[in-house]
Design an enzyme around this catalytic site. Structure first.
Site, PDB file in Angstrom:
ATOM      1  N   ASN A 154     -28.610  29.976  -9.402  1.00 41.92           N
ATOM      2  CA  ASN A 154     -29.430  28.769  -9.333  1.00 41.92           C
ATOM      3  C   ASN A 154     -30.700  28.996 -10.147  1.00 41.92           C
ATOM      4  O   ASN A 154     -31.461  29.918  -9.862  1.00 41.92           O
ATOM      5  CB  ASN A 154     -29.771  28.430  -7.884  1.00 41.92           C
ATOM      6  CG  ASN A 154     -30.264  27.006  -7.727  1.00 41.92           C
ATOM      7  OD1 ASN A 154     -30.927  26.468  -8.604  1.00 41.92           O
ATOM      8  ND2 ASN A 154     -29.943  26.387  -6.598  1.00 41.92           N
ATOM      9  N   LYS A 202     -20.926  21.302  -0.047  1.00 39.10           N
ATOM     10  CA  LYS A 202     -22.291  21.739  -0.378  1.00 39.10           C
ATOM     11  C   LYS A 202     -23.154  21.557   0.870  1.00 39.10           C
ATOM     12  O   LYS A 202     -23.706  20.508   1.133  1.00 39.10           O
ATOM     13  CB  LYS A 202     -22.823  20.915  -1.541  1.00 39.10           C
ATOM     14  CG  LYS A 202     -24.140  21.409  -2.121  1.00 39.10           C
ATOM     15  CD  LYS A 202     -23.944  22.641  -2.964  1.00 39.10           C
ATOM     16  CE  LYS A 202     -25.208  23.045  -3.701  1.00 39.10           C
ATOM     17  NZ  LYS A 202     -25.576  22.124  -4.798  1.00 39.10           N
ATOM     18  N   GLU A 252     -26.115  26.944 -12.372  1.00 41.32           N
ATOM     19  CA  GLU A 252     -26.543  25.811 -11.543  1.00 41.32           C
ATOM     20  C   GLU A 252     -27.979  25.412 -11.884  1.00 41.32           C
ATOM     21  O   GLU A 252     -28.839  26.264 -12.051  1.00 41.32           O
ATOM     22  CB  GLU A 252     -26.483  26.179 -10.059  1.00 41.32           C
ATOM     23  CG  GLU A 252     -25.148  26.683  -9.567  1.00 41.32           C
ATOM     24  CD  GLU A 252     -25.219  27.125  -8.108  1.00 41.32           C
ATOM     25  OE1 GLU A 252     -26.091  26.635  -7.371  1.00 41.32           O
ATOM     26  OE2 GLU A 252     -24.418  27.983  -7.716  1.00 41.32           O
ATOM     27  N   SER A 253     -28.219  24.133 -11.961  1.00 43.55           N
ATOM     28  CA  SER A 253     -29.552  23.518 -12.129  1.00 43.55           C
ATOM     29  C   SER A 253     -30.063  23.600 -13.565  1.00 43.55           C
ATOM     30  O   SER A 253     -29.942  24.616 -14.240  1.00 43.55           O
ATOM     31  CB  SER A 253     -30.586  24.148 -11.195  1.00 43.55           C
ATOM     32  OG  SER A 253     -30.246  23.975  -9.843  1.00 43.55           O
ATOM     33  N   LYS A 291     -23.759  13.548  -5.488  1.00 47.48           N
ATOM     34  CA  LYS A 291     -25.073  13.709  -4.839  1.00 47.48           C
ATOM     35  C   LYS A 291     -25.885  12.434  -4.997  1.00 47.48           C
ATOM     36  O   LYS A 291     -26.114  11.975  -6.116  1.00 47.48           O
ATOM     37  CB  LYS A 291     -25.805  14.902  -5.460  1.00 47.48           C
ATOM     38  CG  LYS A 291     -27.203  15.120  -4.933  1.00 47.48           C
ATOM     39  CD  LYS A 291     -27.768  16.467  -5.342  1.00 47.48           C
ATOM     40  CE  LYS A 291     -28.001  16.601  -6.817  1.00 47.48           C
ATOM     41  NZ  LYS A 291     -28.717  17.854  -7.155  1.00 47.48           N
ATOM     42  N   GLU A 336     -21.064  17.300  -9.271  1.00 48.59           N
ATOM     43  CA  GLU A 336     -21.637  17.138  -7.933  1.00 48.59           C
ATOM     44  C   GLU A 336     -21.810  15.676  -7.542  1.00 48.59           C
ATOM     45  O   GLU A 336     -22.432  14.890  -8.260  1.00 48.59           O
ATOM     46  CB  GLU A 336     -22.986  17.853  -7.858  1.00 48.59           C
ATOM     47  CG  GLU A 336     -23.537  17.955  -6.447  1.00 48.59           C
ATOM     48  CD  GLU A 336     -24.378  19.192  -6.272  1.00 48.59           C
ATOM     49  OE1 GLU A 336     -23.834  20.214  -5.792  1.00 48.59           O
ATOM     50  OE2 GLU A 336     -25.569  19.153  -6.616  1.00 48.59           O
ATOM     51  N   GLU A 394     -24.395  31.962  -3.758  1.00 50.93           N
ATOM     52  CA  GLU A 394     -25.485  31.570  -4.651  1.00 50.93           C
ATOM     53  C   GLU A 394     -26.649  32.549  -4.594  1.00 50.93           C
ATOM     54  O   GLU A 394     -27.090  32.958  -3.519  1.00 50.93           O
ATOM     55  CB  GLU A 394     -25.982  30.171  -4.269  1.00 50.93           C
ATOM     56  CG  GLU A 394     -27.108  29.642  -5.131  1.00 50.93           C
ATOM     57  CD  GLU A 394     -27.521  28.252  -4.725  1.00 50.93           C
ATOM     58  OE1 GLU A 394     -26.799  27.300  -5.080  1.00 50.93           O
ATOM     59  OE2 GLU A 394     -28.559  28.110  -4.044  1.00 50.93           O
TER      60      GLU A 394
END
Length: 402
Positions: A319, A248, A355-356, A187, A185, A297
């Site tokens: 997530n 995103k 994710e995360s 970001k 990502e 998601e």
């Protein structure tokens, strides 16, 4: 979502009276051909419930439906009723994120909806960060649509270069390395962590990710909350980065799908916490029509159950960050992939994206054992001085092809 409910009479819901010819509904089996966020759907969609999109009918439609004599008050009332009905549909699917701040009925309104008071007052402030972002995004998209009309976007899409195979790239990376395919990502910041990288060059970071073995890239395009932008997406695509690109963004309107495609995206993000089943179904079809993959998601078991009931989904992102507290727990991935949900995912050959909360080789091994075939990682690698080494550190070895 729970700030708005229909008035009930003798324990029964009163029907919503919508007379616009662009809003044809027969509750039960539904065939919908209507205006979505100010423009007409491209295809007919059949479902058992109408969409939650902001389907504000154009004034001309409403005037025609009311015999050509509708006042501006009539228009406001009908539009308000549509918003209230959309809220009810979202509540019925367990969606807690309100798409817009609650609003009082227009003057002169008499119909099936009323405001439910929470502790004596209407909850008119966002209950969490995702709701705040969603409210802002709805306003932002309205402004952007005025500057970039849909017809112009459609022409831009026709002239855009072909999309790259986002799903195929993840499958190939998984087969090549034996690890989950990496969506790295790009970001700069996040609402929970603030600025992640001060000296932020999106193209330089993207190129380093590609050299480090990333299968695909995720590019934050939200400016207010993540300090991103569509210019980053364009710049990375123009720089010759070969990795397929995920836009995103917080999608609340089909217009955004066209916009993402016109700016160089190969895939888009659809968040089940803010989209109803019919919206996801329509956006999937629209994405496929434009050659885009869609990462859908989810955050919890209810959202996972909803998504598994929707045809055409290839990518499901789990997530691990709570929408309410922003607390991260990677065991959420394992929980959502156990039992019947896991069986359905394997049967449908879906790619699950973790994710995360992924920072170490042990984290990667944990979610991979749970059934993940791809991971989306930002913070743990974008903060590194050398993102290539950051990727090697995340997986415990070099996953590049060199």
């Amino acid at each position: 979502m729970d700030a708005l409910v229909p008035v009930q009479s003798a324990g029964q819901r009163l029907p919503l009276r919508l007379v616009s010819p662009s809003l044809h509904r027969c509750i039960g089996s539904v065939s919908i051909r209507r205006s979505v966020s100010g423009f007409a759907m491209d295809t007919r969609i059949s479902s058992r419930s109408p969409s939650q999109f902001t389907i504000r009918s154009q004034q001309s439609d409403l005037k025609e439906s009311l015999g050509g004599v509708a006042s501006s008050s009539d228009v406001r009332i009908k539009e308000w009723e549509v918003d209230m009905y959309q809220n009810e549909l979202a509540i019925s699917q367990g969606i807690r994120i309100r798409r817009k701040p609650p609003s009082k009925a227009p003057l002169g309104y008499s119909g099936p909806f009323e405001l439910r008071l929470l502790n004596g007052q209407v909850a008119d402030s966002p209950s969490n960060i995702l709701e705040e972002i969603t409210w802002f995004k709805d306003q932002e998209v309205s402004r952007m649509k005025e500057l970039n009309p849909l017809e112009a976007l459609k022409k831009a899409v026709e002239n855009a270069p072909p999309t790259r195979d986002f799903v195929g790239a993840l499958r190939m990376a998984h087969q090549r390395t034996g690890f989950p395919g990496l969506i790295a990502e790009v970001k700069k910041a996040s609402p929970s962590r603030g600025i992640l990288k001060e000296n932020f060059d999106p193209v330089e970071i993207a190129q380093a990710y590609e050299r480090g073995g990333a299968a695909c890239l995720s590019v934050l395009t939200d400016q207010k909350y993540f300090k991103g932008g569509f210019e980053n997406l364009e710049a990375i695509r123009s720089a010759g980065v070969k990795c397929p690109l995920l836009c995103k963004e917080f999608v609340v309107d089909p217009w955004q799908i066209y916009y993402a495609r016109s700016k160089g995206a190969d895939a888009v993000l659809l968040i089940a916490a803010i989209l109803t089943d019919l919206e996801i179904t329509y956006l999937l079809k629209l994405s496929k029509k434009l050659g885009l993959a869609a990462l859908v998601e989810v955050h919890d078991e209810r959202e996972m159950g909803r998504v598994l009931g929707i045809e055409g989904i290839e990518l499901v992102g789990i997530n691990n960050r709570s929408l309410e507290t922003f607390k991260v727990d990677i065991s959420n991935t394992k929980k959502l992939l156990e039992g019947e949900h896991g069986r359905q995912i394997r049967e449908k050959d879906m790619i699950v994206v973790g994710e995360s909360g992924l920072f170490t080789p042990d984290d990667i091994a944990y979610v991979q054992a749970a059934g993940v075939k791809a991971v989306l990682v930002g913070e743990s690698i974008v903060k590194q001085n050398d993102p290539e080494k950051g990727i090697a550190g995340l997986f415990g070895r070099n996953i590049s092809q060199t």
